[in-house]
Design an enzyme around this catalytic site. Structure first.
Site, PDB file in Angstrom:
ATOM      1  N   ARG A   1      -7.356  10.005   2.397  1.00  0.00           N
ATOM      2  CA  ARG A   1      -7.054  11.203   1.603  1.00  0.00           C
ATOM      3  C   ARG A   1      -6.978  10.827   0.123  1.00  0.00           C
ATOM      4  O   ARG A   1      -6.119  10.023  -0.276  1.00  0.00           O
ATOM      5  CB  ARG A   1      -5.722  11.827   2.046  1.00  0.00           C
ATOM      6  CG  ARG A   1      -5.801  12.407   3.462  1.00  0.00           C
ATOM      7  CD  ARG A   1      -4.512  13.072   3.872  1.00  0.00           C
ATOM      8  NE  ARG A   1      -3.443  12.125   4.121  1.00  0.00           N
ATOM      9  CZ  ARG A   1      -2.416  12.346   4.946  1.00  0.00           C
ATOM     10  NH1 ARG A   1      -2.331  13.498   5.602  1.00  0.00           N
ATOM     11  NH2 ARG A   1      -1.490  11.457   5.115  1.00  0.00           N
TER      12      ARG A   1
ATOM     13  N   ASP B   1      -6.221   1.844   5.089  1.00  0.00           N
ATOM     14  CA  ASP B   1      -6.910   1.817   6.371  1.00  0.00           C
ATOM     15  C   ASP B   1      -8.173   2.670   6.207  1.00  0.00           C
ATOM     16  O   ASP B   1      -8.414   3.234   5.140  1.00  0.00           O
ATOM     17  CB  ASP B   1      -5.959   2.447   7.410  1.00  0.00           C
ATOM     18  CG  ASP B   1      -6.351   2.154   8.844  1.00  0.00           C
ATOM     19  OD1 ASP B   1      -7.207   1.292   9.062  1.00  0.00           O
ATOM     20  OD2 ASP B   1      -5.762   2.776   9.749  1.00  0.00           O
TER      21      ASP B   1
ATOM     22  N   HIS C   1      -2.282  -0.124  11.725  1.00  0.00           N
ATOM     23  CA  HIS C   1      -2.249  -0.286  10.271  1.00  0.00           C
ATOM     24  C   HIS C   1      -0.867  -0.739   9.793  1.00  0.00           C
ATOM     25  O   HIS C   1      -0.744  -1.621   8.953  1.00  0.00           O
ATOM     26  CB  HIS C   1      -2.648   1.032   9.598  1.00  0.00           C
ATOM     27  CG  HIS C   1      -2.734   0.918   8.108  1.00  0.00           C
ATOM     28  ND1 HIS C   1      -2.817   2.010   7.284  1.00  0.00           N
ATOM     29  CD2 HIS C   1      -2.713  -0.163   7.279  1.00  0.00           C
ATOM     30  CE1 HIS C   1      -2.868   1.612   6.028  1.00  0.00           C
ATOM     31  NE2 HIS C   1      -2.791   0.297   5.992  1.00  0.00           N
TER      32      HIS C   1
ATOM     33  N   ASP D   1       1.004   8.221   2.174  1.00  0.00           N
ATOM     34  CA  ASP D   1       0.207   8.721   1.042  1.00  0.00           C
ATOM     35  C   ASP D   1       0.354  10.215   0.775  1.00  0.00           C
ATOM     36  O   ASP D   1      -0.207  10.723  -0.181  1.00  0.00           O
ATOM     37  CB  ASP D   1      -1.271   8.380   1.268  1.00  0.00           C
ATOM     38  CG  ASP D   1      -1.798   9.007   2.553  1.00  0.00           C
ATOM     39  OD1 ASP D   1      -0.985   9.409   3.410  1.00  0.00           O
ATOM     40  OD2 ASP D   1      -3.035   9.113   2.695  1.00  0.00           O
ATOM     41  N   ASP D   2       1.108  10.917   1.647  1.00  0.00           N
ATOM     42  CA  ASP D   2       1.302  12.349   1.424  1.00  0.00           C
ATOM     43  C   ASP D   2       2.752  12.679   1.081  1.00  0.00           C
ATOM     44  O   ASP D   2       3.234  13.765   1.369  1.00  0.00           O
ATOM     45  CB  ASP D   2       0.836  13.161   2.651  1.00  0.00           C
ATOM     46  CG  ASP D   2       1.514  12.723   3.942  1.00  0.00           C
ATOM     47  OD1 ASP D   2       2.314  11.755   3.906  1.00  0.00           O
ATOM     48  OD2 ASP D   2       1.256  13.343   4.992  1.00  0.00           O
TER      49      ASP D   2
ATOM     50  N   ASP E   1       6.899   5.452  15.287  1.00  0.00           N
ATOM     51  CA  ASP E   1       8.151   6.064  14.810  1.00  0.00           C
ATOM     52  C   ASP E   1       9.060   6.441  15.984  1.00  0.00           C
ATOM     53  O   ASP E   1      10.268   6.196  15.943  1.00  0.00           O
ATOM     54  CB  ASP E   1       7.925   7.241  13.839  1.00  0.00           C
ATOM     55  CG  ASP E   1       6.813   8.181  14.289  1.00  0.00           C
ATOM     56  OD1 ASP E   1       6.137   7.893  15.302  1.00  0.00           O
ATOM     57  OD2 ASP E   1       6.621   9.223  13.638  1.00  0.00           O
TER      58      ASP E   1
ATOM     59  N   SER F   1      -0.964  14.768  12.829  1.00  0.00           N
ATOM     60  CA  SER F   1      -0.279  15.712  13.721  1.00  0.00           C
ATOM     61  C   SER F   1      -0.643  17.164  13.402  1.00  0.00           C
ATOM     62  O   SER F   1       0.060  18.086  13.785  1.00  0.00           O
ATOM     63  CB  SER F   1       1.236  15.506  13.649  1.00  0.00           C
ATOM     64  OG  SER F   1       1.714  15.767  12.350  1.00  0.00           O
TER      65      SER F   1
HETATM   66  C1  UD1 Z   1       3.246  11.552  11.676  1.00  0.00           C
HETATM   67  C2  UD1 Z   1       4.477  11.314  10.823  1.00  0.00           C
HETATM   68  C3  UD1 Z   1       4.338   9.952  10.111  1.00  0.00           C
HETATM   69  C4  UD1 Z   1       4.131   8.848  11.139  1.00  0.00           C
HETATM   70  C5  UD1 Z   1       2.971   9.193  12.054  1.00  0.00           C
HETATM   71  C6  UD1 Z   1       2.831   8.153  13.157  1.00  0.00           C
HETATM   72  C7  UD1 Z   1       5.565  13.247   9.853  1.00  0.00           C
HETATM   73  C8  UD1 Z   1       5.586  14.256   8.794  1.00  0.00           C
HETATM   74  N1  UD1 Z   1       4.582  12.348   9.805  1.00  0.00           N
HETATM   75  O1  UD1 Z   1       2.088  11.473  10.903  1.00  0.00           O
HETATM   76  O2  UD1 Z   1       5.471   9.686   9.334  1.00  0.00           O
HETATM   77  O3  UD1 Z   1       3.839   7.629  10.485  1.00  0.00           O
HETATM   78  O4  UD1 Z   1       3.165  10.484  12.640  1.00  0.00           O
HETATM   79  O5  UD1 Z   1       3.557   8.376  14.256  1.00  0.00           O
HETATM   80  O6  UD1 Z   1       6.417  13.258  10.740  1.00  0.00           O
HETATM   81  N2  UD1 Z   1      -3.052   6.670   8.497  1.00  0.00           N
HETATM   82  C9  UD1 Z   1      -3.620   5.422   8.698  1.00  0.00           C
HETATM   83  N3  UD1 Z   1      -4.686   5.305   9.534  1.00  0.00           N
HETATM   84  C10 UD1 Z   1      -5.219   6.359  10.179  1.00  0.00           C
HETATM   85  C11 UD1 Z   1      -4.622   7.627  10.001  1.00  0.00           C
HETATM   86  C12 UD1 Z   1      -3.545   7.754   9.148  1.00  0.00           C
HETATM   87  O7  UD1 Z   1      -3.173   4.445   8.128  1.00  0.00           O
HETATM   88  O8  UD1 Z   1      -6.204   6.186  10.909  1.00  0.00           O
HETATM   89  C13 UD1 Z   1      -1.884   6.775   7.622  1.00  0.00           C
HETATM   90  C14 UD1 Z   1      -1.912   7.891   6.619  1.00  0.00           C
HETATM   91  O9  UD1 Z   1      -2.510   7.456   5.434  1.00  0.00           O
HETATM   92  C15 UD1 Z   1      -0.438   8.200   6.434  1.00  0.00           C
HETATM   93  C16 UD1 Z   1       0.174   7.864   7.781  1.00  0.00           C
HETATM   94  O10 UD1 Z   1      -0.757   7.035   8.445  1.00  0.00           O
HETATM   95  O11 UD1 Z   1       0.119   7.343   5.465  1.00  0.00           O
HETATM   96  C17 UD1 Z   1       0.477   9.120   8.602  1.00  0.00           C
HETATM   97  O12 UD1 Z   1      -0.692   9.852   8.756  1.00  0.00           O
HETATM   98  P1  UD1 Z   1      -0.743  11.446   8.570  1.00  0.00           P
HETATM   99  O13 UD1 Z   1      -2.166  11.848   8.662  1.00  0.00           O
HETATM  100  O14 UD1 Z   1       0.019  11.852   7.381  1.00  0.00           O
HETATM  101  O15 UD1 Z   1      -0.057  11.907   9.899  1.00  0.00           O
HETATM  102  P2  UD1 Z   1       1.303  12.686  10.200  1.00  0.00           P
HETATM  103  O16 UD1 Z   1       0.979  13.734  11.180  1.00  0.00           O
HETATM  104  O17 UD1 Z   1       1.995  13.078   8.976  1.00  0.00           O
HETATM  105 MN    MN Z   2       1.776  12.871   6.990  1.00  0.00          MN
END
Ligand code: UD1
Ligand code: MN
Length: 435
Positions: free
Chosen positions: A103, A130, A179, A201-202, A280, A311
């Site tokens: 992103r 990642d 990651h 990152d969000d 988590d 999610s």
């Molecule tokens: C949700 C949780 C997040 C948690 C994740 C894993 C909330 C609001 N968010 O993620 O805190 O870490 O579940 O159980 O409760 N990312 C990677 N590789 C990937 C995809 C994503 O490194 O292939 C990173 C993203 O950059 C981000 C993090 O993982 O930093 C979470 O991804 P995001 O897409 O924001 O998922 P959430 O649904 O928010």
């Molecule tokens: Mn998120």
């Protein structure tokens, strides 16, 4: 005459015999060799003795050096223990680890981290990326180029994790867990940091985000019953928090995530068992964190703007979008936070809660029964959920723990009063069957 001659003959024979004996003795080779051999042996023994002496001196020296080394080591270990608080408060380095993927909005996250960063050396920023997403990498690079305290590393293993059919829809969670393991190893093993603040990152941060972690760092270092500090209140909606108390912090048994601080020794104990997915929720299982607690704020110091994520957007629209980000700067490093130490907190907390008048969630919402704090009792998962729903709290459990709970008690601030949802039985542990 004949007698005389005989005597002379006998004398001669004796003389010849003597001469023979003497010459024989003189030239007897065995005797000569044995003398020589004895000499050689003697000098060899003396040489050996000298060598032995030298070696004794050398090993004596070595022993002294080993003793010195051990003593110094002990000194520095006990010194470090004794000075732990001072050592930590004097000159901590708390890197911020940014978990990024694909992103480009990581720009917003980095801009805020830089905007509020009070000190570059204390808070170096490490972005771990990642997903091999080039446009995102370029955005990150634009930050690292002109600031050596901002660095980026790429998660090198982009192989497709083999998954059973039923689990394919959770692929994102598998990638995230992989990651995190890489990124935390990078910070602790490769770079050798003592602690880290992890953000995704969000996330937006509050202006006192750094001050919050710096101020709570001594708690993490001095109370062995605390394993993490989080910037997040899972029930941090505007209607559920006390706006006038931005300095208020709590203990929680429920890992909140979303901006959290972790120590190197905790990572050392977690990494070998690190899960393949849903890290988590795995951290919300007391078995994995030895039943230890986290610190969380009354008002969140992070805000998630990630509507588009793993999610999907549902959770965002239902909850995240309504979360309150703290707006009032609190000087946490100047506050006395010792009320959060287990020794003080637990007794004071339960004594307070069980001395309060009881009320139902309906009464609270109707504004009945006065203005002071109340206790809303629950006895089962069902009655907990009913009350939580009525108050506007999250109703879900992980490993039997309701969000934000501490020793079974969930607190919030509703309609101008503090409300504690508390077990009406003697609480000893969470029941994993709840939820
Ligand atoms: C949700 C949780 C997040 C948690 C994740 C894993 C909330 C609001 N968010 O993620 O805190 O870490 O579940 O159980 O409760 N990312 C990677 N590789 C990937 C995809 C994503 O490194 O292939 C990173 C993203 O950059 C981000 C993090 O993982 O930093 C979470 O991804 P995001 O897409 O924001 O998922 P959430 O649904 O928010
Ligand atoms: Mn998120």
């Amino acid at each position: 005459m004949r007698l005389y001659l005989r005597k002379i003959l006998i004398l001669c024979v004796v003389l010849v015999f003597l001469w023979f004996v003497v010459s024989l003795v003189d030239e007897f080779p065995v005797k000569k060799t044995s003398n020589k051999y004895a000499d050689q042996l003697e000098s060899k023994i003396m040489q050996l003795e000298r060598k032995l002496d030298n070696q004794l001196v050398e090993s004596g020296k070595l022993l002294e050096r080993v003793k010195d080394h051990l003593k110094n080591k002990q000194d520095s270990a006990s010194k470090q223990l004794e000075n732990n608080m001072a050592f930590v408060e004097e000159d901590p380095v708390l890197p911020v680890l940014v978990i990024a993927c694909n992103r480009i909005t990581v720009k917003r996250c980095l801009e805020n981290l830089i905007k509020f960063r009070p000190d570059k050396e204390t808070f170096p920023i490490i972005v771990s990326q990642d997903c091999d997403h080039e446009p995102t990498y370029q955005v990150i690079e634009s930050f690292t180029q002109d600031d050596p305290t901002i660095t980026v590393v790429k998660q090198p293993d982009q192989s497709v994790i083999p998954l059973e059919r039923a689990k394919v829809k959770f692929r994102g969670y598998y990638n995230i867990a992989r990651h995190y393991k890489f990124a935390l190893d990078h910070v602790f093993v490769k770079l050798g940091h003592e602690a880290v603040i992890i953000v995704e990152d969000d996330l937006d941060i509050s202006s006192d985000f750094y001050e919050y972690f710096l101020g709570t760092f001594p708690l993490l270092n001095s109370d062995p019953s605390i394993w993490c500090v989080s910037a997040w209140n899972d029930n941090g909606k505007k209607e559920l928090v006390e706006a006038a108390r931005p300095e208020l912090l709590h203990r929680t048994d429920f890992f909140p995530g979303l901006g959290w601080m972790l120590r190197r020794d905790t990572w050392a104990s977690l990494r070998a068992r690190w899960p393949a997915a849903f890290f988590d929720d795995w951290l919300r299982n007391p078995e994995n964190t030895q039943g230890r607690a986290c610190i969380r704020p009354e008002i969140s110091r992070t805000y998630s703007f990630g509507k588009v994520g793993v999610s999907k957007g549902l959770f965002f629209d239902l909850h995240l979008r309504y979360m309150q980000l703290n707006m009032e700067y609190v000087e946490f490093t100047k506050l006395n936070l010792t009320y959060l130490l287990k020794d003080k907190y637990d007794h004071a907390f339960t004594t307070l809660v069980y001395s309060l008048p009881e009320a139902t969630a309906d009464e609270v919402m109707a504004g009945q029964g006065g203005e002071g704090a109340v206790r809303v009792p629950y006895s089962t998962a069902k009655t907990y959920q009913r009350a939580a729903k009525r108050l506007g709290l999250m109703e879900d459990f992980r490993s039997g723990i309701p969000r934000t709970a501490y020793r079974g008690i969930v607190q919030c601030y509703v309609r101008g009063r503090r409300v504690y949802l508390a077990p009406d039985f003697l609480w000893t542990r969470y029941d994993p069957a709840w939820g």
